[in-house]
Design a protein around this motif. Sequence first.
Motif, PDB file in Angstrom:
ATOM      1  N   CYS A  27       0.812  -1.214   0.000  1.00 23.18           N
ATOM      2  CA  CYS A  27       0.000   0.000   0.000  1.00 23.18           C
ATOM      3  C   CYS A  27       0.848   1.268   0.000  1.00 23.18           C
ATOM      4  O   CYS A  27       0.379   2.320   0.445  1.00 23.18           O
ATOM      5  CB  CYS A  27      -0.938  -0.008   1.208  1.00 23.18           C
ATOM      6  N   GLU A  28       2.082   1.153  -0.480  1.00 23.48           N
ATOM      7  CA  GLU A  28       2.977   2.305  -0.416  1.00 23.48           C
ATOM      8  C   GLU A  28       2.464   3.458  -1.259  1.00 23.48           C
ATOM      9  O   GLU A  28       2.510   4.616  -0.851  1.00 23.48           O
ATOM     10  CB  GLU A  28       4.372   1.895  -0.875  1.00 23.48           C
ATOM     11  N   ASN A  29       1.981   3.163  -2.453  1.00 21.10           N
ATOM     12  CA  ASN A  29       1.542   4.209  -3.375  1.00 21.10           C
ATOM     13  C   ASN A  29       0.037   4.451  -3.323  1.00 21.10           C
ATOM     14  O   ASN A  29      -0.516   5.078  -4.224  1.00 21.10           O
ATOM     15  CB  ASN A  29       1.957   3.857  -4.805  1.00 21.10           C
ATOM     16  N   PHE A  30      -0.616   3.943  -2.258  1.00 19.38           N
ATOM     17  CA  PHE A  30      -2.066   4.103  -2.172  1.00 19.38           C
ATOM     18  C   PHE A  30      -2.406   5.527  -1.748  1.00 19.38           C
ATOM     19  O   PHE A  30      -1.757   6.114  -0.889  1.00 19.38           O
ATOM     20  CB  PHE A  30      -2.649   3.116  -1.158  1.00 19.38           C
ATOM     21  N   ALA A  31      -3.412   6.080  -2.373  1.00 13.42           N
ATOM     22  CA  ALA A  31      -3.900   7.417  -2.035  1.00 13.42           C
ATOM     23  C   ALA A  31      -5.399   7.448  -2.223  1.00 13.42           C
ATOM     24  O   ALA A  31      -5.954   6.727  -3.062  1.00 13.42           O
ATOM     25  CB  ALA A  31      -3.231   8.489  -2.892  1.00 13.42           C
ATOM     26  N   PHE A  32      -6.068   8.284  -1.433  1.00 16.38           N
ATOM     27  CA  PHE A  32      -7.514   8.401  -1.559  1.00 16.38           C
ATOM     28  C   PHE A  32      -7.866   9.021  -2.905  1.00 16.38           C
ATOM     29  O   PHE A  32      -7.353  10.090  -3.254  1.00 16.38           O
ATOM     30  CB  PHE A  32      -8.091   9.274  -0.449  1.00 16.38           C
ATOM     31  N   PRO A  33      -8.706   8.364  -3.683  1.00 17.70           N
ATOM     32  CA  PRO A  33      -9.127   8.983  -4.942  1.00 17.70           C
ATOM     33  C   PRO A  33     -10.074  10.137  -4.669  1.00 17.70           C
ATOM     34  O   PRO A  33     -10.648  10.245  -3.581  1.00 17.70           O
ATOM     35  CB  PRO A  33      -9.840   7.834  -5.667  1.00 17.70           C
ATOM     36  N   PRO A  34     -10.263  11.019  -5.638  1.00 19.35           N
ATOM     37  CA  PRO A  34     -11.218  12.116  -5.440  1.00 19.35           C
ATOM     38  C   PRO A  34     -12.627  11.574  -5.277  1.00 19.35           C
ATOM     39  O   PRO A  34     -12.966  10.526  -5.820  1.00 19.35           O
ATOM     40  CB  PRO A  34     -11.079  12.949  -6.726  1.00 19.35           C
ATOM     41  N   PRO A  35     -13.464  12.246  -4.499  1.00 20.92           N
ATOM     42  CA  PRO A  35     -14.827  11.742  -4.285  1.00 20.92           C
ATOM     43  C   PRO A  35     -15.605  11.722  -5.589  1.00 20.92           C
ATOM     44  O   PRO A  35     -15.445  12.597  -6.446  1.00 20.92           O
ATOM     45  CB  PRO A  35     -15.428  12.746  -3.296  1.00 20.92           C
ATOM     46  N   PRO A  36     -16.450  10.699  -5.777  1.00 23.30           N
ATOM     47  CA  PRO A  36     -17.228  10.627  -7.014  1.00 23.30           C
ATOM     48  C   PRO A  36     -18.275  11.719  -7.054  1.00 23.30           C
ATOM     49  O   PRO A  36     -18.694  12.247  -6.006  1.00 23.30           O
ATOM     50  CB  PRO A  36     -17.868   9.237  -6.937  1.00 23.30           C
TER      51      PRO A  36
END
Length: 610
Positions: free
Chosen positions: A185-194
């Motif tokens: 999960c190193e490069n995991f980031a919250f995506p923008p809200p739909p």
Amino acid sequence: MIWITPRSFLIEFEFGALFLIGTMTGGSLGLRTGSYGSLQQLQLIQNGFSHNVPTPGLTRKSSKLLLSSSREKERVLPFVCRFLGRKRVTMLLLVVLALLVFVFNSFTVNKESSNVIITQHSENVIPYRKDRSSSSITFAGMEDKHDIKIPSTENTVKGNVKHRTLIPYPSHPLIQPSTVVRDHCENFAFPPPPPPTDRKRYGPRPCPVCYLPVEQAIASMPSFSSESSVLRNLTYVYDENPIRIESHRGSEFGGFPTLKQRNDSYDIKESMMVHCGFVKGSKPGHQSGFDVDEADLMELEMFHDIIVASAVFGNYDIIQQPKNISEFSRKNVPFYMFIDEETEAYMKNSSVLGNSKRVGLWRIIVVRNVPYSDARRNGKIPKLLLHRLFPNVRYSLWIDGKLELVVDPYQILERFLWRQNANFAISRHYKRYDVFEEAEANKAAGKYDNSTINEQIDFYIKEGLQPYSEAKFPITSDVPEGCVIIKEHIPITNLFTCNWFNEVDRFTSRDQLSFSTVRDKIMGKVNWSINMFLDCERRNFVIQAYHRELLEHMPPPRPPRAIIRLPLPLPQSTKSVKTPTGKKISLKRGRGDKKRHRKVVGGSRDSKSF
């Protein structure tokens, strides 16, 4: 026609020879091919470059040396130069030379790249592991084959517990060292809200959470317990005849602790004795006011690494079945559901509960002689005192009875405890973060008697309760969403839930109001903190359903709309008149007739049947 002079050809030939020699010796890349690889090689491979990269390793001769050597070679090889001056022969030799350079260069670079990849795989292991003990989960053929020491990463948040000593994963039949990534999960980031699709639907939503695969999450479970700050030995008060001394609320089940005993419970020492429910009886569950059958008592005393627990009292909720649970968790993680006699009777009458004491994955435990008349307050006993009911359990995951678990327990504990080096995790409220705001919301919604809520808040104000502000950072909220608790059973976390339960027993059953007071008092004495993760992350692994009473009062769903199809008109003897589509056919008899609808008399010549 292009002519190549002997001098120019010799210069080209010499450069090609030098490049060929440099490639065969590894000097063309200027890299070291040691057993541990090279940082430059790793960067080149990760960036997708394998060869043809200019480096300072190639030393170039000066122009004077090149001219002197070319003149000597002109005197020695005059006939060869004349022969090479021909166009076809020169081009053929250049092509052959270029092919040789390319082949040797590719061979050398591929050899170096393979060495780097092997070294990278041998070192590319995930931390978070300790030496496994006999009490931890073992697999067939599992043994520690790595002695690489990986330093622990320090957490910058103030008040965290001391970190465990980290070592690599042991070999696992399902996890090979070459296939384990450094950080899943190193490069995991919250995506923008739909974008909002349904404007009528308001409220919080789940957000993405990066979980490790189940096999890696299982392998990442620590083999030893976390270090408990200051407190090493915690015992509990037993009193067969508890007496109310002070004029305050409380219960016989809780033992009526005095204000002095309450204050002493926050004076953290190496050994402590505190009130923690079950003050009567020889052990929790046996003549203690929260009694279970003898067979269930034996079940509660068994050793487990992880348990999942929930409760339904007063027939208040409908039991939800967990989903997406791995086969390993189904066999090794028990799911316990506490119910009272009222809920038991309803489940038996509706043929949900049989003699097996199981409903799907849930092992049903019937509680008799409950200490409170309020079903919600009875539910706080297993929620906050699981360490009393399960004395030989390492980790517990509590979910309210209205929630449906949809992620494997190992993945949840890895994400919110082990990866964070935490021993207690709870989600913050999705909207409110101040206790005063939470109290007003409870009064507005009629969650509890308003005067009792005011009495509790006034008591905390006298103790120094202040509205939440940025001064409490890194604490991000004073109000939890307490329907999920992820806990490691060690003395300091057991003390926290004991004192939390004592506040619920003394004041209102709204545990959100007393959470921050207990937390801040303990954090002010020892180096310990709580992982308060986002509420949208909680909604990722549990799905919230409605309470039974809400479901019963909901109107039934609307039946599907019936589609009435009219029969086609019968053929008529009159001459059909074409009319534009979308317009009605006028039944006027004449131009001057003002009536739009004419009463049709049966048997007349103008009657029409449809």
